[in-house]
Enzyme design. Sequence first.
Site, short mmCIF file in Angstrom:
data_model
loop_
_atom_site.label_atom_id
_atom_site.label_comp_id
_atom_site.label_asym_id
_atom_site.label_seq_id
_atom_site.Cartn_x
_atom_site.Cartn_y
_atom_site.Cartn_z
N TYR A 120 0.79 -1.11 -0.09
CA TYR A 120 0.01 0.05 0.01
C TYR A 120 0.76 1.22 0.00
N ASN A 258 -12.35 6.24 0.89
CA ASN A 258 -11.14 5.35 0.32
C ASN A 258 -10.02 5.36 1.31
N TYR A 259 -10.29 5.71 2.50
CA TYR A 259 -9.52 5.79 3.61
C TYR A 259 -9.65 4.19 4.46
N GLU A 405 0.08 4.41 10.28
CA GLU A 405 -1.33 4.53 10.45
C GLU A 405 -1.87 5.88 10.98
C1 LIG Z 1 -6.75 -11.15 14.54
C2 LIG Z 1 -5.51 -10.47 13.73
C3 LIG Z 1 -5.53 -10.54 12.37
C4 LIG Z 1 -4.75 -9.54 11.48
C5 LIG Z 1 -3.94 -8.44 12.00
C6 LIG Z 1 -3.83 -7.19 11.32
C7 LIG Z 1 -3.13 -6.23 11.48
C8 LIG Z 1 -1.90 -6.26 12.35
C9 LIG Z 1 -1.39 -5.51 13.20
C10 LIG Z 1 -0.54 -4.68 13.14
C11 LIG Z 1 0.19 -4.02 11.67
C12 LIG Z 1 1.55 -4.44 11.56
C13 LIG Z 1 2.12 -4.04 10.47
C14 LIG Z 1 1.94 -3.04 9.60
C15 LIG Z 1 3.00 -1.86 9.86
C16 LIG Z 1 2.81 -0.90 9.24
C17 LIG Z 1 1.78 -0.30 8.32
C18 LIG Z 1 1.51 1.03 8.32
C19 LIG Z 1 0.85 1.26 6.92
C20 LIG Z 1 0.76 2.99 6.92
O1 LIG Z 1 1.16 3.72 7.80
S1 LIG Z 1 -0.01 3.51 5.58
C21 LIG Z 1 -0.20 5.19 5.52
C22 LIG Z 1 -1.01 5.76 6.70
N1 LIG Z 1 -1.32 7.13 6.61
C23 LIG Z 1 -2.03 7.52 7.33
O2 LIG Z 1 -2.68 7.27 8.27
C24 LIG Z 1 -2.04 9.06 7.02
C25 LIG Z 1 -2.75 10.15 8.11
N2 LIG Z 1 -3.56 10.87 7.51
C26 LIG Z 1 -5.09 10.94 7.37
O3 LIG Z 1 -5.44 9.53 7.81
C27 LIG Z 1 -5.75 11.90 7.10
O4 LIG Z 1 -5.02 12.85 6.43
C28 LIG Z 1 -6.57 12.62 7.95
C29 LIG Z 1 -7.56 11.78 8.72
C30 LIG Z 1 -5.41 13.18 9.26
C31 LIG Z 1 -6.99 13.92 7.66
O5 LIG Z 1 -7.55 13.63 6.12
P1 LIG Z 1 -8.30 14.65 5.52
O6 LIG Z 1 -7.38 16.01 5.27
O7 LIG Z 1 -8.71 14.38 4.10
O8 LIG Z 1 -9.67 15.17 6.33
P2 LIG Z 1 -10.09 16.19 7.20
O9 LIG Z 1 -9.08 16.40 8.40
O10 LIG Z 1 -10.48 17.57 6.44
O11 LIG Z 1 -11.27 15.71 7.77
C32 LIG Z 1 -12.50 15.69 6.94
C33 LIG Z 1 -13.64 14.91 7.68
O12 LIG Z 1 -13.22 13.66 7.24
C34 LIG Z 1 -13.19 12.67 8.52
N3 LIG Z 1 -12.75 11.60 8.22
C35 LIG Z 1 -11.28 11.55 8.10
N4 LIG Z 1 -10.59 10.23 8.00
C36 LIG Z 1 -11.97 9.40 7.96
C37 LIG Z 1 -12.15 7.95 7.74
N5 LIG Z 1 -10.89 7.35 7.72
N6 LIG Z 1 -13.29 7.81 7.96
C38 LIG Z 1 -14.52 8.71 8.04
N7 LIG Z 1 -14.32 9.73 8.32
C39 LIG Z 1 -12.97 10.23 8.30
C40 LIG Z 1 -12.72 13.68 9.54
O13 LIG Z 1 -13.20 13.19 10.91
C41 LIG Z 1 -13.61 14.93 9.12
O14 LIG Z 1 -15.03 14.63 9.45
P3 LIG Z 1 -15.56 16.11 9.85
O15 LIG Z 1 -17.11 15.66 10.23
O16 LIG Z 1 -15.16 17.23 9.08
O17 LIG Z 1 -15.09 16.31 11.29
C1 LIG Z 2 7.33 1.43 10.65
C2 LIG Z 2 6.54 2.30 9.39
C3 LIG Z 2 6.16 1.51 8.25
C4 LIG Z 2 5.08 2.44 7.31
N1 LIG Z 2 4.36 1.64 6.61
C5 LIG Z 2 3.85 2.35 5.56
C6 LIG Z 2 3.20 1.74 4.57
O1 LIG Z 2 3.17 0.54 4.42
N2 LIG Z 2 2.68 2.55 3.52
C7 LIG Z 2 2.66 4.30 3.62
O2 LIG Z 2 2.06 4.48 2.88
N3 LIG Z 2 3.22 4.43 4.50
C8 LIG Z 2 3.91 3.90 5.66
N4 LIG Z 2 4.34 4.46 6.61
C9 LIG Z 2 4.45 5.84 6.77
C10 LIG Z 2 3.46 6.54 7.87
O3 LIG Z 2 2.24 6.21 7.74
C11 LIG Z 2 3.61 8.04 8.12
O4 LIG Z 2 4.85 8.34 8.38
C12 LIG Z 2 2.75 8.65 9.09
O5 LIG Z 2 1.43 8.63 8.47
C13 LIG Z 2 3.21 10.01 9.78
O6 LIG Z 2 3.14 10.85 8.64
P1 LIG Z 2 4.70 11.64 8.48
O7 LIG Z 2 5.73 10.68 8.42
O8 LIG Z 2 4.46 12.78 7.27
O9 LIG Z 2 4.88 12.67 9.71
P2 LIG Z 2 4.42 14.08 9.79
O10 LIG Z 2 3.26 14.37 9.64
O11 LIG Z 2 5.63 14.71 9.13
O12 LIG Z 2 4.64 14.29 11.50
C14 LIG Z 2 5.99 15.05 12.20
C15 LIG Z 2 5.28 15.93 13.43
O13 LIG Z 2 4.16 16.82 12.74
C16 LIG Z 2 3.30 16.66 13.73
N5 LIG Z 2 1.87 17.04 12.85
C17 LIG Z 2 1.78 16.75 11.35
N6 LIG Z 2 0.69 17.27 11.06
C18 LIG Z 2 0.09 17.87 12.07
C19 LIG Z 2 -1.34 18.50 12.24
N7 LIG Z 2 -1.98 18.70 11.41
N8 LIG Z 2 -1.54 18.86 13.53
C20 LIG Z 2 -0.84 18.86 14.61
N9 LIG Z 2 0.44 18.11 14.48
C21 LIG Z 2 1.04 17.71 13.06
C22 LIG Z 2 2.98 15.38 14.08
O14 LIG Z 2 2.45 15.21 15.46
C23 LIG Z 2 4.34 14.93 14.28
O15 LIG Z 2 4.85 15.37 15.74
C24 LIG Z 2 4.95 3.82 7.59
C25 LIG Z 2 5.83 4.43 8.65
C26 LIG Z 2 6.42 3.73 9.46
C27 LIG Z 2 7.25 4.51 10.52
#
Ligand SMILES: CC/C=C\C/C=C\C/C=C\C/C=C\C/C=C\CCCC(=O)SCCNC(=O)CCNC(=O)[C@H](O)C(C)(C)COP(=O)(O)OP(=O)(O)OC[C@H]1O[C@@H](n2cnc3c(N)ncnc32)[C@H](O)[C@@H]1OP(=O)(O)O
Ligand SMILES: Cc1cc2nc3c(=O)[nH]c(=O)nc-3n(C[C@H](O)[C@H](O)[C@H](O)COP(=O)(O)OP(=O)(O)OC[C@H]3O[C@@H](n4cnc5c(N)ncnc54)[C@H](O)[C@@H]3O)c2cc1C
Length: 642
Positions: A120, A258-259, A405
């Site tokens: 992903y 899509n999230y 995440e």
């Molecule tokens: C039995 C066990 C079986 C299986 C085990 C399974 C799992 C194993 C466990 C562990 C995993 C192990 C290994 C995995 C390792 C690593 C994986 C890592 C993968 C990744 O990291 S992928 C990348 C992840 N990235 C992020 O998470 C990015 C974070 N950012 C965001 O999500 C968004 O940018 C945001 C939510 C912070 C902001 O989004 P936006 O700008 O589009 O939205 P707004 O802030 O303007 O909000 C608007 C509005 O939308 C609502 N909202 C946002 N998200 C959602 C959602 N997901 N669903 C519903 N609604 C959502 C938000 O609340 C706002 O609503 P409002 O009404 O306007 O307030």
């Molecule tokens: C082990 C690992 C595995 C990963 N696997 C995947 C993967 O499989 N796929 C994938 O796509 N990504 C993956 N990622 C990336 C991961 O999802 C991002 O690193 C994570 O979502 C944080 O985003 P960033 O790195 O941009 O941090 P940043 O957003 O740059 O964070 C830096 C600092 O800024 C602050 N900050 C940022 N925005 C705000 C805000 N709006 N308000 C207040 N504070 C804020 C944070 O709190 C933090 O203190 C992985 C990361 C790790 C460490």
Amino acid sequence: MAAQIWGSEKRARRRREISAKIAQMPELHDSKPLPFMTREEKIMESARKLTILTEKMGQIIDPTDPAELYHLNNEVLGLEGNPMALHGVMFIPALSAQASDEQQAKWLPRALRREIIGTYAQTELGHGTNLQNLETTATYDLATQEFVLHTPQITALKWWPGNLGKSSNYAVVVAHMIIKAKNYGPHPFMVQLRDEKTHEPLPGITIGDIGPKMAYNIVDNGFLGFNKYRIPRTNLLMRHTKVEADGTYIKPPHAKINYSAMVHVRAYMLTGQAIMLASALNIATRYSSVRRQGQIDKSQPEVKVLEYQTQQHRLFPSIARAYAFQFAGAETVKLYEHVLKEMKSGNVSLMADLHALTSGLKSVVTYQTGEGIEQARMACGGHGYSMASYISEIYGVAIGGCTYEGENMVMLLQLARYLVKSAALVKSGQSSKLGPLVAYLGVKSEPTSLIDRIPNSGFTEYVKTFQHVSKRQTLKAADMFFGLMEKGEKREIAWNKCSVELNRASRLHTRLFIVEAFVRRVNEIADIRIKEALTDLLHLHVNYELLDIASYALEDGFLSASQLDYIRDQVYLYLGKIRPNAVSLLDSWEFSDIELRSVLGRRDGNVYENLFKWAKSSPLNKTDVLSSVTQYLKPMMEKARL
Ligand SMILES: CC/C=C\C/C=C\C/C=C\C/C=C\C/C=C\CCCC(=O)SCCNC(=O)CCNC(=O)[C@H](O)C(C)(C)COP(=O)(O)OP(=O)(O)OC[C@H]1O[C@@H](n2cnc3c(N)ncnc32)[C@H](O)[C@@H]1OP(=O)(O)O
Ligand SMILES: Cc1cc2nc3c(=O)[nH]c(=O)nc-3n(C[C@H](O)[C@H](O)[C@H](O)COP(=O)(O)OP(=O)(O)OC[C@H]3O[C@@H](n4cnc5c(N)ncnc54)[C@H](O)[C@@H]3O)c2cc1C
């Protein structure tokens, strides 16, 4: 107890059967301890075992059961990851939730058969949190009915996706979709990255590993760039969003649908974190019941370090948290599965509640898990610092959860949005519209806590006290926010100025949910002995957690100083009560020695013999005189002697 932890007698029995089968299959064991391997060796070893698993999985587990699959992974591949970690955790869930039936028929069977390996790819070098500002583009070419994926500059390189660097040949790639010069925001696309026969990157693709990390190093987290790379229109995942051949965009039923792959991991990672916390505690608690150091009574022999109250205080509240997280995690997964089912059939009404809940839980659970594991490591003294304990590796993997995440602060702020909206309902007299998880915000509480005031009140007064502080902080932070806006502050500026207070509200709300999940579970238990042991643990939990957040209840006089003394005494009382059960409470998780990978925490308790054997097997001890000595140190000493 194992049945409580794993959800049923059947699940606990199946885990034992699976562990027993693995114990009989030496080809699935680590060929040498992981800490003695280089990163390349670990990746090779993991791929070797993974290939055997693909052949033999059906003989060991039911491959359609995610819990069995997870257990198999933990035992054989371990928590440092594996070359297909993201395939199961995000690639398949993304396809399952976001691909249309037709697309699923084309890709899912191949992914499930492991004909292809996927990941992903969302995060970029310049942006992870702020998805709206990702820079990778997918521009629709009407003439060829293709999307053109492009990385406009270095900050747009995909960066971090697990297994992207070397293992995957496909990815769900998130890119801004542009049709007829209009940007429709981030969307998921199925993208082939490498040739299926040669595994070479396809033309237009730049790809590689991002290098070693704090932990989780078996996973090849990667970078990825596109140079005007073309994919068919039908590779946009089209269950909810559609783009027709003429470029017509059909929008999804919910803007954030899509999230869903992220919400999937947030929901499932809670039990993963509980398992890591319990593993570290199992190691530390077993060791603490073997290690003797100092005397409590000078006339008596040295005591096991677990007899020290400070050691109990360091470990036992985290044991309670591990159980609490496991129970809260099980509830969350149930809710997630329900919402996913509804979502697939077009009902998106529960998405906001699920998003708020998982955002808060993900943040609180990962943070407290990290705290608990680090305390467990320190509780092992010097031996905790050795890789022989394996706790530092567990810590490194678990703590990644605070970032991936969704960075914890950011996710707490997502929950805060939901809480502020709920507070607005309360303030405008519309409490009846509050969702079930926040209904308490609309309930008037007593003027003071009744903890220690009503005999046999069970946990009710504790829950009410948690509700009171959570409600008060939510309303206080919301007032601060609304107040700033009334004074003319722009919404976003006001939000930022209140964000520390808002996140405090999010943490309190989440901690309340965790306490309630623990109480709900204990109330359901029929077996009297299990209920008794878990009730003791719950007593420790509610008192310890309340003490930890006491300032919120003291500042408005809801709790008195004498009640606080009572709560503190209860903590000490239950530390003592739990002591005889402490090792069993962790052994009940039934981690095998193979899974724990800890020399210090082995079931046999032969700590010193095992440590000495382990040290002797260190590659440095293959020879008595290292070449670093002959080449550098010896000549240096000789020169100094002249
Ligand atoms: C039995 C066990 C079986 C299986 C085990 C399974 C799992 C194993 C466990 C562990 C995993 C192990 C290994 C995995 C390792 C690593 C994986 C890592 C993968 C990744 O990291 S992928 C990348 C992840 N990235 C992020 O998470 C990015 C974070 N950012 C965001 O999500 C968004 O940018 C945001 C939510 C912070 C902001 O989004 P936006 O700008 O589009 O939205 P707004 O802030 O303007 O909000 C608007 C509005 O939308 C609502 N909202 C946002 N998200 C959602 C959602 N997901 N669903 C519903 N609604 C959502 C938000 O609340 C706002 O609503 P409002 O009404 O306007 O307030
Ligand atoms: C082990 C690992 C595995 C990963 N696997 C995947 C993967 O499989 N796929 C994938 O796509 N990504 C993956 N990622 C990336 C991961 O999802 C991002 O690193 C994570 O979502 C944080 O985003 P960033 O790195 O941009 O941090 P940043 O957003 O740059 O964070 C830096 C600092 O800024 C602050 N900050 C940022 N925005 C705000 C805000 N709006 N308000 C207040 N504070 C804020 C944070 O709190 C933090 O203190 C992985 C990361 C790790 C460490």
